[in-house]
Each structure stands twice: as structure tokens, then as C-alpha cells.
Motif scaffolding. Structure first.
Motif, PDB file in Angstrom:
ATOM      1  N   THR A 196     -25.565  34.499 -19.138  1.00  0.00           N
ATOM      2  CA  THR A 196     -25.886  35.879 -18.771  1.00  0.00           C
ATOM      3  C   THR A 196     -24.681  36.778 -18.985  1.00  0.00           C
ATOM      4  OG1 THR A 196     -27.569  35.223 -17.158  1.00  0.00           O
ATOM      5  CG2 THR A 196     -26.567  37.398 -16.869  1.00  0.00           C
ATOM      6  N   ALA A 197     -23.505  36.306 -18.530  1.00  0.00           N
ATOM      7  CA  ALA A 197     -22.276  37.091 -18.692  1.00  0.00           C
ATOM      8  C   ALA A 197     -21.907  37.242 -20.160  1.00  0.00           C
ATOM      9  CB  ALA A 197     -21.139  36.429 -17.926  1.00  0.00           C
ATOM     10  N   ARG A 198     -22.107  36.185 -20.950  1.00  0.00           N
ATOM     11  CA  ARG A 198     -21.758  36.265 -22.368  1.00  0.00           C
ATOM     12  C   ARG A 198     -22.606  37.305 -23.076  1.00  0.00           C
ATOM     13  NH1 ARG A 198     -23.153  35.086 -27.254  1.00  0.00           N
ATOM     14  NH2 ARG A 198     -25.203  34.275 -26.646  1.00  0.00           N
ATOM     15  N   ARG A 199     -23.901  37.328 -22.791  1.00  0.00           N
ATOM     16  CA  ARG A 199     -24.794  38.273 -23.462  1.00  0.00           C
ATOM     17  C   ARG A 199     -24.516  39.711 -23.023  1.00  0.00           C
ATOM     18  NH1 ARG A 199     -30.629  35.267 -24.518  1.00  0.00           N
ATOM     19  NH2 ARG A 199     -29.727  33.249 -25.101  1.00  0.00           N
ATOM     20  N   ILE A 200     -24.286  39.915 -21.756  1.00  0.00           N
ATOM     21  CA  ILE A 200     -23.939  41.258 -21.287  1.00  0.00           C
ATOM     22  C   ILE A 200     -22.611  41.699 -21.900  1.00  0.00           C
ATOM     23  CG2 ILE A 200     -23.276  42.620 -19.258  1.00  0.00           C
ATOM     24  CD1 ILE A 200     -25.333  41.000 -17.657  1.00  0.00           C
ATOM     25  N   GLY A 201     -21.658  40.770 -21.985  1.00  0.00           N
ATOM     26  CA  GLY A 201     -20.363  41.093 -22.578  1.00  0.00           C
ATOM     27  C   GLY A 201     -20.465  41.466 -24.037  1.00  0.00           C
ATOM     28  N   ALA A 202     -21.350  40.799 -24.768  1.00  0.00           N
ATOM     29  CA  ALA A 202     -21.517  41.113 -26.189  1.00  0.00           C
ATOM     30  C   ALA A 202     -22.005  42.544 -26.383  1.00  0.00           C
ATOM     31  CB  ALA A 202     -22.490  40.128 -26.829  1.00  0.00           C
ATOM     32  N   ILE A 203     -22.922  42.969 -25.528  1.00  0.00           N
ATOM     33  CA  ILE A 203     -23.410  44.350 -25.611  1.00  0.00           C
ATOM     34  C   ILE A 203     -22.301  45.322 -25.206  1.00  0.00           C
ATOM     35  CG2 ILE A 203     -25.056  46.013 -24.670  1.00  0.00           C
ATOM     36  CD1 ILE A 203     -27.040  43.707 -24.376  1.00  0.00           C
ATOM     37  N   THR A 204     -21.597  44.999 -24.139  1.00  0.00           N
ATOM     38  CA  THR A 204     -20.529  45.879 -23.658  1.00  0.00           C
ATOM     39  C   THR A 204     -19.466  46.088 -24.731  1.00  0.00           C
ATOM     40  OG1 THR A 204     -20.891  45.066 -21.407  1.00  0.00           O
ATOM     41  CG2 THR A 204     -18.819  46.209 -21.835  1.00  0.00           C
ATOM     42  N   ASP A 205     -19.095  45.027 -25.428  1.00  0.00           N
ATOM     43  CA  ASP A 205     -18.054  45.129 -26.452  1.00  0.00           C
ATOM     44  C   ASP A 205     -18.458  46.045 -27.599  1.00  0.00           C
ATOM     45  OD1 ASP A 205     -16.518  43.379 -24.989  1.00  0.00           O
ATOM     46  OD2 ASP A 205     -16.993  41.617 -26.214  1.00  0.00           O
ATOM     47  N   SER A 206     -19.756  46.156 -27.845  1.00  0.00           N
ATOM     48  CA  SER A 206     -20.221  46.975 -28.970  1.00  0.00           C
ATOM     49  C   SER A 206     -20.500  48.420 -28.573  1.00  0.00           C
ATOM     50  CB  SER A 206     -21.494  46.367 -29.572  1.00  0.00           C
ATOM     51  OG  SER A 206     -22.574  46.442 -28.646  1.00  0.00           O
ATOM     52  N   ALA A 207     -20.374  48.733 -27.286  1.00  0.00           N
ATOM     53  CA  ALA A 207     -20.768  50.053 -26.791  1.00  0.00           C
ATOM     54  C   ALA A 207     -19.640  50.685 -25.976  1.00  0.00           C
ATOM     55  CB  ALA A 207     -22.039  49.931 -25.949  1.00  0.00           C
ATOM     56  N   PRO A 208     -18.598  51.210 -26.633  1.00  0.00           N
ATOM     57  CA  PRO A 208     -17.488  51.819 -25.897  1.00  0.00           C
ATOM     58  C   PRO A 208     -17.888  53.139 -25.237  1.00  0.00           C
ATOM     59  CG  PRO A 208     -17.249  52.231 -28.236  1.00  0.00           C
ATOM     60  CD  PRO A 208     -18.421  51.291 -28.086  1.00  0.00           C
ATOM     61  N   SER A 209     -17.223  53.447 -24.160  1.00  0.00           N
ATOM     62  CA  SER A 209     -17.351  54.745 -23.466  1.00  0.00           C
ATOM     63  C   SER A 209     -18.709  54.973 -22.835  1.00  0.00           C
ATOM     64  CB  SER A 209     -17.021  55.906 -24.423  1.00  0.00           C
ATOM     65  OG  SER A 209     -15.717  55.768 -24.951  1.00  0.00           O
ATOM     66  N   VAL A 210     -19.442  53.909 -22.537  1.00  0.00           N
ATOM     67  CA  VAL A 210     -20.678  54.063 -21.775  1.00  0.00           C
ATOM     68  C   VAL A 210     -20.368  53.873 -20.298  1.00  0.00           C
ATOM     69  CG1 VAL A 210     -22.184  53.325 -23.654  1.00  0.00           C
ATOM     70  CG2 VAL A 210     -21.336  51.619 -22.020  1.00  0.00           C
ATOM     71  N   LEU A 211     -21.165  54.538 -19.448  1.00  0.00           N
ATOM     72  CA  LEU A 211     -20.954  54.380 -18.012  1.00  0.00           C
ATOM     73  C   LEU A 211     -21.732  53.198 -17.450  1.00  0.00           C
ATOM     74  CD1 LEU A 211     -23.507  55.549 -16.016  1.00  0.00           C
ATOM     75  CD2 LEU A 211     -22.913  57.590 -17.306  1.00  0.00           C
ATOM     76  N   GLY A 212     -22.672  52.669 -18.239  1.00  0.00           N
ATOM     77  CA  GLY A 212     -23.430  51.534 -17.745  1.00  0.00           C
ATOM     78  C   GLY A 212     -24.627  51.226 -18.605  1.00  0.00           C
ATOM     79  N   PHE A 213     -25.576  50.509 -18.001  1.00  0.00           N
ATOM     80  CA  PHE A 213     -26.769  50.031 -18.689  1.00  0.00           C
ATOM     81  C   PHE A 213     -28.019  50.690 -18.138  1.00  0.00           C
ATOM     82  CE2 PHE A 213     -23.769  46.464 -18.842  1.00  0.00           C
ATOM     83  CZ  PHE A 213     -23.788  46.133 -20.190  1.00  0.00           C
ATOM     84  N   ALA A 214     -28.983  50.897 -19.037  1.00  0.00           N
ATOM     85  CA  ALA A 214     -30.338  51.253 -18.630  1.00  0.00           C
ATOM     86  C   ALA A 214     -31.225  50.064 -18.973  1.00  0.00           C
ATOM     87  CB  ALA A 214     -30.818  52.498 -19.363  1.00  0.00           C
ATOM     88  N   GLY A 215     -31.915  49.530 -17.995  1.00  0.00           N
ATOM     89  CA  GLY A 215     -32.756  48.374 -18.239  1.00  0.00           C
ATOM     90  C   GLY A 215     -33.851  48.702 -19.239  1.00  0.00           C
ATOM     91  N   ALA A 216     -33.972  47.874 -20.281  1.00  0.00           N
ATOM     92  CA  ALA A 216     -35.058  48.014 -21.247  1.00  0.00           C
ATOM     93  C   ALA A 216     -36.062  46.916 -20.962  1.00  0.00           C
ATOM     94  CB  ALA A 216     -34.526  47.905 -22.677  1.00  0.00           C
ATOM     95  N   GLY A 217     -37.217  47.274 -20.438  1.00  0.00           N
ATOM     96  CA  GLY A 217     -38.161  46.275 -19.947  1.00  0.00           C
ATOM     97  C   GLY A 217     -37.718  45.819 -18.563  1.00  0.00           C
ATOM     98  N   GLY A 218     -37.863  44.526 -18.308  1.00  0.00           N
ATOM     99  CA  GLY A 218     -37.358  43.980 -17.050  1.00  0.00           C
ATOM    100  C   GLY A 218     -38.371  43.838 -15.947  1.00  0.00           C
ATOM    101  N   ASP A 219     -39.642  44.199 -16.213  1.00  0.00           N
ATOM    102  CA  ASP A 219     -40.616  44.098 -15.135  1.00  0.00           C
ATOM    103  C   ASP A 219     -40.950  42.647 -14.788  1.00  0.00           C
ATOM    104  OD1 ASP A 219     -41.978  43.649 -17.478  1.00  0.00           O
ATOM    105  OD2 ASP A 219     -43.640  44.991 -17.046  1.00  0.00           O
ATOM    106  N   ALA A 220     -40.407  41.681 -15.555  1.00  0.00           N
ATOM    107  CA  ALA A 220     -40.500  40.268 -15.186  1.00  0.00           C
ATOM    108  C   ALA A 220     -39.182  39.793 -14.580  1.00  0.00           C
ATOM    109  CB  ALA A 220     -40.859  39.422 -16.407  1.00  0.00           C
ATOM    110  N   LEU A 221     -38.088  39.986 -15.293  1.00  0.00           N
ATOM    111  CA  LEU A 221     -36.797  39.488 -14.809  1.00  0.00           C
ATOM    112  C   LEU A 221     -36.412  40.094 -13.462  1.00  0.00           C
ATOM    113  CD1 LEU A 221     -33.614  38.717 -16.771  1.00  0.00           C
ATOM    114  CD2 LEU A 221     -33.441  40.264 -14.823  1.00  0.00           C
ATOM    115  N   LEU A 222     -36.703  41.360 -13.265  1.00  0.00           N
ATOM    116  CA  LEU A 222     -36.284  42.034 -12.030  1.00  0.00           C
ATOM    117  C   LEU A 222     -37.163  41.679 -10.840  1.00  0.00           C
ATOM    118  CD1 LEU A 222     -35.290  45.501 -13.519  1.00  0.00           C
ATOM    119  CD2 LEU A 222     -33.776  43.641 -12.802  1.00  0.00           C
ATOM    120  N   LEU A 223     -38.126  40.775 -11.050  1.00  0.00           N
ATOM    121  CA  LEU A 223     -38.885  40.216  -9.933  1.00  0.00           C
ATOM    122  C   LEU A 223     -38.338  38.854  -9.514  1.00  0.00           C
ATOM    123  CD1 LEU A 223     -42.547  41.064 -11.043  1.00  0.00           C
ATOM    124  CD2 LEU A 223     -41.157  42.226  -9.320  1.00  0.00           C
ATOM    125  N   ASP A 224     -37.367  38.344 -10.262  1.00  0.00           N
ATOM    126  CA  ASP A 224     -36.751  37.048  -9.969  1.00  0.00           C
ATOM    127  C   ASP A 224     -35.400  37.296  -9.298  1.00  0.00           C
ATOM    128  OD1 ASP A 224     -34.838  34.738 -10.728  1.00  0.00           O
ATOM    129  OD2 ASP A 224     -36.816  33.898 -11.180  1.00  0.00           O
TER     130      ASP A 224
END
Length: 334
Positions: A196-224
Motif C-alpha cells: 500500500t505504501a509503495r503504491r501511494i509513494g509511486a503516485i506521490t513521486d510523480s505528482a510534485p506540489s500537490v496538497l494531497g489525494f482525492a479518492g477515485a472510486g473507493g466505495d468498496a475499499l473505504l468500507l473495509d
């Protein structure tokens, strides 16, 4: 430098105020007779970039019969950045280096006394260049913009958005009930904490100067609760923020964020659940009512031609009796 939407008969086009950025960007409803149009053009990513002067030389399409979203200028981030000299102080500056990214890269905002806040977030940007250019150059800077992590020129799109005054986020692909493909960095129920950390890190490394993430989808994962907790723990560790745009009423995102000490917010109103002009306008009115009743609300929509034109039109018509448009960061809570 605010954007306005001009309507001539059945036509609608985005225009820009300023010394140089003064021509129309696109037309969406020229031949619709004012009806609902939900069709979205296919992403244009392989066509040659428009001339960098396109923002000042766009044809006046407001009254051109039969114009379609395919008429929108196909601009690159470099085309937009070439115009930023005309924007003066609109460009977003970083705050103190010792602040976490969710504070450092947020757009400064102070609501007038007694006025409710209506946060506005457009997601899914960067895949269709014309749509992305329209959002960056055509929407007021208090509208926050979130970019698809797989978009070509992702870092440059983020730089262009910030140059036009928008705070930027990056979409975080989360497992949904519809099981759509998430790509190599997608987050799934059952991943361990390291992956989980590796995948989030890969996105973070490619997206400089962002303040954070907006969940795309997630209506399954965010119930777990386990998966949601791993995601919020890692985002908090990075000093970023998270916005739950899933629309899932039982989402565990905010409880998990509180446990992780993560700056987070939840979309109160999904504007484009029904992607038509009438439906989006109705949802914007509903979002304004929520803001008036609760003092704050966050409205979220994916980037499409109809979303951008309706949002620009609605913001132009908003007066001082309504809520104050606010960047998404103004709705974050810890």
C-alpha cells in the motif's frame, strides 16, 4: 482574472478576463437547444499541441452553429504556462517550507464573516488535454483541481494549475464495487501495508506540489476498516491530505483519518452522479443549501465538458447571498 460563462441563444462559451487571456475557450451547447447533453468526447492525447499563442488567438465560437467539444483547443501544459505572464499575482505560491504539504501547497483562503463555505473540487484531469486546459484556464482559482495519476505530463499539468491559482491534488485509484481497472498503482482490499505504501509513494513521486489525494472510486475499499486504515496511515505519514470523493454513505474514510491524525474531508455532494446540465445545476443548488444549513459543504465532480461549463455558469451567477466558493483545503479537518 476570473472566468465567466457567456450564453448566446443556445450557445455557451468560456471566456477569460485579462490583458492577454481574452478569447473564448470553447462551446458546449451550441446545437442542443438548451437540453441535457451527457456525452463526453474521447480523450485527445495524441494530437499535436496547439500553438502556444492559442489562448489569445482562439476563434469566437459563441454563435457558431454546430460547434462541438471537439472544437476545444488542444492545449498542452506548456501552452498554458506560456500565458502566465499575463496573470500577475494569480499564480499560487508555496507557503513556509517547514509546513506539511497539505498546508504548504494549499490555496490561502479566508471566508468573509458570517458566510458559509462551499468547497469545489474537479477530479480526473490530465487525460483529455482540451478539457484539462478548460478547467485550468476557465474556472476561478478557488476551484481545486485533481489530476489522474496516469496522465501524461502530470507534473507539468500541476504546475500549470498552480500558475493559474488553483491548488492541486492527485487522484488516488481505490477499489470500487464496479471493479473497474485501477492500473499499476491502484489500491485494493487485501494489499499489505508495505505494498500500500509503495503504491501511494509511486503516485506521490510523480505528482510534485500537490496538497494531497482525492479518492477515485473507493466505495468498496473505504468500507473495509483495515484497508482504509492502511491508506490513511500512509497518507498521514507523508504529510498529505485526503478527500473522500466516493459518494459512499457508509465510507469509513473520516473515522480512519481521525485515527491516523490525517487532514481529511468528505464530498458532501457528488455533482455529476447524473451527468447532465439540468442534474448538475440541481446538485449545485443542493450543495449550496447544505453549505447554508451547516456552514460548510464540499462539492465534487469529474472533469467533463458539461461539468466545466455548468460550474463556470453557476459560479458567475452566484451572488453575495449565497455561500462563498472555497478551495477544497478550506474544508479539511483533523
Amino acid at each position: 482574472m476570473a472566468a465567466v460563462l457567456l450564453i448566446a441563444g443556445a450557445g455557451a462559451g468560456l471566456y477569460f478576463a485579462g490583458d492577454r487571456v481574452s478569447e473564448q475557450l470553447h462551446l458546449w451547447l451550441a446545437s442542443s437547444g438548451g437540453g441535457d447533453l451527457a456525452a463526453v468526447p474521447q480523450p485527445r492525447t495524441a494530437t499535436p499541441s496547439a500553438d502556444p499563442s492559442a489562448l489569445t488567438e482562439m476563434p469566437a465560437l459563441a454563435t457558431t452553429a454546430g460547434a462541438t467539444p471537439e472544437s476545444w483547443p488542444d492545449l498542452s501544459p506548456a501552452d498554458l504556462l506560456a500565458q502566465t505572464a499575463a496573470l500577475g499575482e494569480r499564480s499560487l505560491k508555496d507557503t513556509a517550507f517547514d509546513q506539511p504539504p497539505w498546508r504548504r501547497f494549499a490555496r490561502p483562503f479566508t471566508a468573509p464573516e458570517g458566510r458559509p463555505r462551499l468547497g469545489l473540487l474537479v477530479t480526473g484531469l490530465g487525460i483529455d488535454r482540451a478539457v484539462t486546459a478548460a478547467a485550468i484556464a476557465g474556472l476561478p482559482p478557488d476551484v481545486s483541481l485533481s489530476f489522474d495519476p496516469y496522465a501524461a505530463d502530470l507534473a507539468d499539468w500541476i504546475a500549470a494549475a498552480r500558475a493559474f491559482g488553483h491548488e492541486a491534488l492527485v487522484d488516488l485509484p481505490l477499489q470500487s464495487k464496479d471493479k473497474h481497472a485501477l492500473g499499476a498503482s491502484g489500491l485494493l482490499i487485501g494489499l499489505n501495508a508495505d505494498e500500500t505504501a509503495r503504491r501511494i509513494g509511486a503516485i506521490t513521486d510523480s505528482a510534485p506540489s500537490v496538497l494531497g489525494f482525492a479518492g477515485a472510486g473507493g466505495d468498496a475499499l473505504l468500507l473495509d476498516d483495515t484497508a482504509a486504515g492502511m491508506v490513511t496511515d500512509e497518507i498521514a505519514r507523508l504529510g498529505l491530505a485526503f478527500i473522500d470523493a466516493s459518494g459512499e454513505p457508509m465510507s469509513l474514510a473520516l473515522p480512519a483519518a481521525k485515527q491516523s491524525d490525517l487532514a481529511a474531508a468528505r464530498g458532501d455532494v457528488i455533482l455529476d452522479a447524473r451527468p447532465s446540465r439540468t442534474a448538475i445545476t440541481e446538485r449545485l443548488a443542493a450543495a449550496a443549501e447544505v453549505a447554508q444549513e451547516q456552514g460548510r459543504a464540499l462539492a465534487v465532480a469529474r472533469a467533463t465538458p458539461v461539468t466545466i461549463t455548468v460550474l463556470a455558469d453557476w459560479l458567475r451567477r452566484l451572488d453575495d447571498r449565497g455561500p462563498v466558493p472555497a478551495p477544497a483545503s478550506a474544508l479539511l479537518q483533523r
